[in-house]
Design a protein around this motif. Structure first.
Motif, PDB file in Angstrom:
ATOM      1  N   ILE A  30     -19.307  -3.362   5.687  1.00  0.00           N
ATOM      2  CA  ILE A  30     -17.860  -2.846   5.152  1.00  0.00           C
ATOM      3  C   ILE A  30     -17.305  -4.154   4.817  1.00  0.00           C
ATOM      4  N   LYS A  31     -16.428  -3.972   3.852  1.00  0.00           N
ATOM      5  CA  LYS A  31     -16.033  -5.367   2.999  1.00  0.00           C
ATOM      6  C   LYS A  31     -14.469  -5.150   3.018  1.00  0.00           C
ATOM      7  N   VAL A  32     -13.797  -6.485   3.240  1.00  0.00           N
ATOM      8  CA  VAL A  32     -12.354  -6.234   3.237  1.00  0.00           C
ATOM      9  C   VAL A  32     -11.811  -7.271   2.439  1.00  0.00           C
ATOM     10  N   VAL A  33     -10.868  -7.177   1.633  1.00  0.00           N
ATOM     11  CA  VAL A  33     -10.214  -8.318   0.811  1.00  0.00           C
ATOM     12  C   VAL A  33      -8.799  -8.068   1.112  1.00  0.00           C
ATOM     13  N   GLU A  34      -7.990  -9.232   1.595  1.00  0.00           N
ATOM     14  CA  GLU A  34      -6.689  -9.303   1.683  1.00  0.00           C
ATOM     15  C   GLU A  34      -5.935 -10.105   0.476  1.00  0.00           C
ATOM     16  N   LEU A  35      -4.958  -9.355  -0.255  1.00  0.00           N
ATOM     17  CA  LEU A  35      -4.349  -9.986  -1.257  1.00  0.00           C
ATOM     18  C   LEU A  35      -2.754 -10.006  -1.032  1.00  0.00           C
ATOM     19  N   GLN A  36      -2.172 -11.199  -1.176  1.00  0.00           N
ATOM     20  CA  GLN A  36      -0.468 -11.149  -1.097  1.00  0.00           C
ATOM     21  C   GLN A  36       0.029 -11.845  -2.481  1.00  0.00           C
ATOM     22  N   GLU A  37       1.202 -11.402  -2.790  1.00  0.00           N
ATOM     23  CA  GLU A  37       1.913 -11.820  -3.849  1.00  0.00           C
ATOM     24  C   GLU A  37       2.733 -12.980  -3.449  1.00  0.00           C
ATOM     25  N   ARG A  38       2.411 -14.358  -3.858  1.00  0.00           N
ATOM     26  CA  ARG A  38       3.235 -15.332  -3.439  1.00  0.00           C
ATOM     27  C   ARG A  38       3.808 -16.015  -4.636  1.00  0.00           C
ATOM     28  N   LYS A  39       5.113 -15.914  -4.632  1.00  0.00           N
ATOM     29  CA  LYS A  39       5.955 -16.305  -5.938  1.00  0.00           C
ATOM     30  C   LYS A  39       5.403 -15.955  -7.173  1.00  0.00           C
ATOM     31  N   GLY A  40       5.387 -14.508  -6.977  1.00  0.00           N
ATOM     32  CA  GLY A  40       4.643 -13.949  -8.270  1.00  0.00           C
ATOM     33  C   GLY A  40       3.167 -14.043  -8.603  1.00  0.00           C
ATOM     34  N   VAL A  41       2.621 -14.802  -7.854  1.00  0.00           N
ATOM     35  CA  VAL A  41       1.134 -15.031  -7.957  1.00  0.00           C
ATOM     36  C   VAL A  41       0.198 -14.276  -6.981  1.00  0.00           C
ATOM     37  N   LEU A  42      -0.770 -13.590  -7.667  1.00  0.00           N
ATOM     38  CA  LEU A  42      -1.456 -12.779  -6.659  1.00  0.00           C
ATOM     39  C   LEU A  42      -2.740 -13.534  -6.184  1.00  0.00           C
ATOM     40  N   THR A  43      -2.617 -13.591  -4.680  1.00  0.00           N
ATOM     41  CA  THR A  43      -3.296 -14.596  -4.058  1.00  0.00           C
ATOM     42  C   THR A  43      -4.208 -13.931  -3.096  1.00  0.00           C
ATOM     43  N   LEU A  44      -5.485 -14.656  -2.888  1.00  0.00           N
ATOM     44  CA  LEU A  44      -6.367 -14.090  -1.872  1.00  0.00           C
ATOM     45  C   LEU A  44      -6.205 -14.815  -0.499  1.00  0.00           C
ATOM     46  N   LEU A  75     -14.599  -0.848  11.738  1.00  0.00           N
ATOM     47  CA  LEU A  75     -13.495  -1.279  10.851  1.00  0.00           C
ATOM     48  C   LEU A  75     -12.560  -2.262  11.699  1.00  0.00           C
ATOM     49  N   VAL A  76     -12.310  -1.876  13.034  1.00  0.00           N
ATOM     50  CA  VAL A  76     -11.251  -2.617  13.836  1.00  0.00           C
ATOM     51  C   VAL A  76     -12.036  -4.036  13.950  1.00  0.00           C
ATOM     52  N   ASP A  77     -13.270  -4.070  14.168  1.00  0.00           N
ATOM     53  CA  ASP A  77     -13.739  -5.554  14.377  1.00  0.00           C
ATOM     54  C   ASP A  77     -13.734  -6.159  12.922  1.00  0.00           C
ATOM     55  N   VAL A  78     -13.934  -5.698  11.727  1.00  0.00           N
ATOM     56  CA  VAL A  78     -13.921  -6.611  10.661  1.00  0.00           C
ATOM     57  C   VAL A  78     -12.749  -6.982   9.981  1.00  0.00           C
ATOM     58  N   ILE A  79     -11.700  -6.103  10.492  1.00  0.00           N
ATOM     59  CA  ILE A  79     -10.127  -6.599  10.299  1.00  0.00           C
ATOM     60  C   ILE A  79      -9.857  -7.641  11.050  1.00  0.00           C
ATOM     61  N   ARG A  80     -10.200  -7.530  12.322  1.00  0.00           N
ATOM     62  CA  ARG A  80      -9.988  -8.928  13.390  1.00  0.00           C
ATOM     63  C   ARG A  80     -10.796 -10.045  13.000  1.00  0.00           C
ATOM     64  N   GLU A  81     -11.845 -10.003  12.791  1.00  0.00           N
ATOM     65  CA  GLU A  81     -12.616 -11.160  12.618  1.00  0.00           C
ATOM     66  C   GLU A  81     -12.301 -11.729  10.933  1.00  0.00           C
ATOM     67  N   SER A  82     -11.660 -10.713  10.284  1.00  0.00           N
ATOM     68  CA  SER A  82     -11.145 -11.674   9.137  1.00  0.00           C
ATOM     69  C   SER A  82      -9.981 -11.935   9.024  1.00  0.00           C
ATOM     70  N   ALA A  83      -9.163 -12.023  10.144  1.00  0.00           N
ATOM     71  CA  ALA A  83      -7.801 -12.229  10.201  1.00  0.00           C
ATOM     72  C   ALA A  83      -6.820 -11.496   9.341  1.00  0.00           C
ATOM     73  N   VAL A  84      -7.426 -10.216   9.068  1.00  0.00           N
ATOM     74  CA  VAL A  84      -6.334  -9.387   8.273  1.00  0.00           C
ATOM     75  C   VAL A  84      -4.893  -9.198   9.242  1.00  0.00           C
ATOM     76  N   THR A  85      -3.754  -9.477   8.282  1.00  0.00           N
ATOM     77  CA  THR A  85      -2.606  -9.388   8.882  1.00  0.00           C
ATOM     78  C   THR A  85      -1.610  -8.228   8.273  1.00  0.00           C
ATOM     79  N   VAL A  86      -1.795  -7.624   7.081  1.00  0.00           N
ATOM     80  CA  VAL A  86      -0.885  -6.811   6.540  1.00  0.00           C
ATOM     81  C   VAL A  86      -1.557  -5.560   7.188  1.00  0.00           C
ATOM     82  N   ARG A  87      -0.642  -4.456   6.797  1.00  0.00           N
ATOM     83  CA  ARG A  87      -0.792  -3.090   7.514  1.00  0.00           C
ATOM     84  C   ARG A  87      -1.072  -2.057   6.252  1.00  0.00           C
ATOM     85  N   ASN A  88      -0.628  -2.541   5.088  1.00  0.00           N
ATOM     86  CA  ASN A  88      -0.911  -1.623   3.889  1.00  0.00           C
ATOM     87  C   ASN A  88      -2.149  -1.901   3.448  1.00  0.00           C
TER      88      ASN A  88
END
Length: 362
Positions: A30-44, A75-88
Motif C-alpha cells: 500500500i502506498k499513500v501520498v498526502e498533499l496540501q495546498e499552502r499559499k497556493g502551492v501544492l506541497t508534499l 491501511l490503518v497502519d500505513v496511515i499511522r506510520e506515515s503520519a497522515v493527518t487529513v481525512r479527505n
C-alpha cells in the motif's frame, strides 16, 4: 468531450479541501501520498509505503490477497506510520477490480452516444452491467485515422468498476476514518501523475507486482492500454529459482542490487528475463499505434516499483528503440530541498498514489 476528471466523479461527492491523501493499494504493498495546498502551492506533506506480505503470513514483496480484516489493519497502519493527518482521500482502484477499453462506434456527430455505449459495453465487459459502475468518455480520433474510415466513426473510452469492489473499499475507507473518497481506476491516476500539458501524447509503462501495464494517453485521456503478466514479485521468484535461494533472500538481493556485486550479472539476467517478452509486446503495440494514428513517441515514462532495479530502463530502451525516462511525479509538487535524492529514487513507485491525490486539486 468528458475530461479525465469527470470519470467516476459521480460515485462520491467532490470535497473542497486544502489537504488530501492519495491511496494506492496494490497486490504487494500500500502506498499513500498526502498533499496540501499552502499559499497556493501544492506541497508534499508526507508519504509512506507498507508491504502486505506479512499481513498474510507471507514474505516481503509477495503478491497476496488479503481478507477484509487484514486489509483494514494494513491501511490503518500505513496511515499511522506515515503520519497522515487529513481525512479527505482519493482512492485508486486496482485494475484487477476494473475494466477499461476503447471501442469505435459508427454514429453521426449529432447522435446520442449513451444508448450505443451501453450496447457496446455489454459486448466487451465480462460481467452484467448491473454488477458494475459504468462510465465513458468520447475521445478524439486523429485526422490521419479519420481518413481511413468511410462512415462517421466516434471513439469511446469505456470504464467500469465492480460494484462489490466499490462497496468493499467504501467500508475500508470508513474503517480507516476517511471520508468516503472519490474513486478512479489506477490507470487514470498514473496518467495524471505524469501528464504534462505541453506533451499532447505520452506513453507510460508501469511495473507492478504481478503485471506491467502500457498506457498511451492523449491530452491526459487514456487512448490505449495493454497488460502483460510480468512484475516485481514474479521477477523475485525467478531470481530465487536461478540463484537457488528462498523468496525473501531473493527479494532482499533484488532491492540491494549493485552493479559492482560479484553476482550482479547473473542477478540482472534472471530479473530481466521476466520482462523481455512483455517489453517486446509493448514495442509492437507502440509501433501499431504510431502507424495507425500518425504520431511518433520519442520517449516513454517508466513507472512502478520495478523501475528501480538497475538496468531496467536500459532493457526497455533497447527493446523499444526509444528513450526511457524514469518517472518523477513529485516534480509536480513542492517539497524540502534536502529530500531531492530520496524523492528521485522513490518517485516511480508513487506515481499512482500521487496522481490520485492530485485529482482533488484539478
Amino acid at each position: 468531450m468528458k475530461s479525465l476528471k469527470e470519470i467516476f466523479t459521480t460515485l462520491a461527492p467532490e470535497q473542497a479541501t486544502t489537504g488530501v491523501v492519495g491511496i494506492d493499494i496494490g497486490s504487494s504493498s500500500i502506498k499513500v501520498v498526502e498533499l496540501q495546498e499552502r499559499k497556493g502551492v501544492l506541497t508534499l506533506t508526507t508519504y509512506g509505503e507498507l508491504q502486505l506480505g506479512p499481513y498474510a503470513a507471507k514474505d516481503l514483496g509477495e503478491s497476496v490477497a488479503l481478507d477484509a480484516k487484514e486489509e483494514q489493519e494494513a491501511l490503518v497502519d500505513v496511515i499511522r506510520e506515515s503520519a497522515v493527518t487529513v481525512r479527505n482521500a482519493v482512492f485508486a482502484m486496482p485494475l484487477s477490480s476494473s475494466f477499461v477499453t476503447n471501442v469505435s462506434i459508427n454514429a453521426d456527430p449529432e447522435a446520442d452516444l449513451a444508448p450505443m455505449v451501453r450496447v457496446e459495453a455489454r459486448k466487451v465487459i465480462p460481467a452484467s452491467l448491473s454488477e458494475v459502475a459504468l462510465d465513458w468518455a468520447e475521445v478524439e480520433v486523429s485526422s490521419e485515422d479519420q481518413k481511413k474510415v468511410t462512415a462517421a466513426r466516434r471513439d469511446v473510452l469505456i470504464a467500469a468498476i465492480q460494484n462489490v469492489a466499490l462497496e468493499r473499499f467504501k467500508i475500508l475507507m470508513q474503517f480507516a476514518g476517511l471520508k468516503e473518497p472519490p474513486t478512479e481506476i489506477e490507470c487514470f491516476s498514473a496518467i495524471r501523475g505524469l501528464y504534462n500539458s505541453q506533451e499532447k501524447d505520452i506513453v507510460v509503462i508501469d511495473i507492478g507486482a504481478v503485471s506491467t501495464k502500457l498506457y498511451i494517453a492523449r491530452e491526459g485521456l487514456l487512448m490505449r492500454m495493454h497488460r502483460v503478466r510480468a512484475g516485481g514479485a514474479i521477477a523475485t521468484r525467478q531470481i530465487a529459482d536461478v540463484l537457488k535461494i528462498d523468496f525473501e533472500a531473493a527479494e532482499l538481493k533484488k532491492h540491494a542490487a549493485e552493479r559492482s556485486a560479484p553476482d550482479f550479472v547473473e542477478l540482472q539476467k534472471a530479473h530481466h528475463s521476466t520482462y523481455e517478452r512483455g517489453f517486446h509486446e509493448f514495442s509492437q503495440v507502440l509501433r501499431e499505434y504510431e502507424e495507425k494514428n500518425g504520431v511518433t513517441f520519442g520517449f516513454v515514462y517508466l513507472s512502478g516499483g520495478g523501475a528501480m532495479f538497475p538496468g531496467t530502463d536500459s532493457l526497455l530502451r533497447n527493446t523499444l528503440n526509444r528513450d526511457v525516462v524514469r518517472a518523477n511525479p513529485f516534480g509536480k509538487v513542492a517539497y524540502p530541498a534536502f529530500m531531492e535524492d530520496t524523492i528521485r529514487d522513490i518517485g516511480p513507485s508513487f506515481t499512482v498514489a500521487l496522481g490520485a491525490a492530485m485529482r482533488m486539486f484539478e
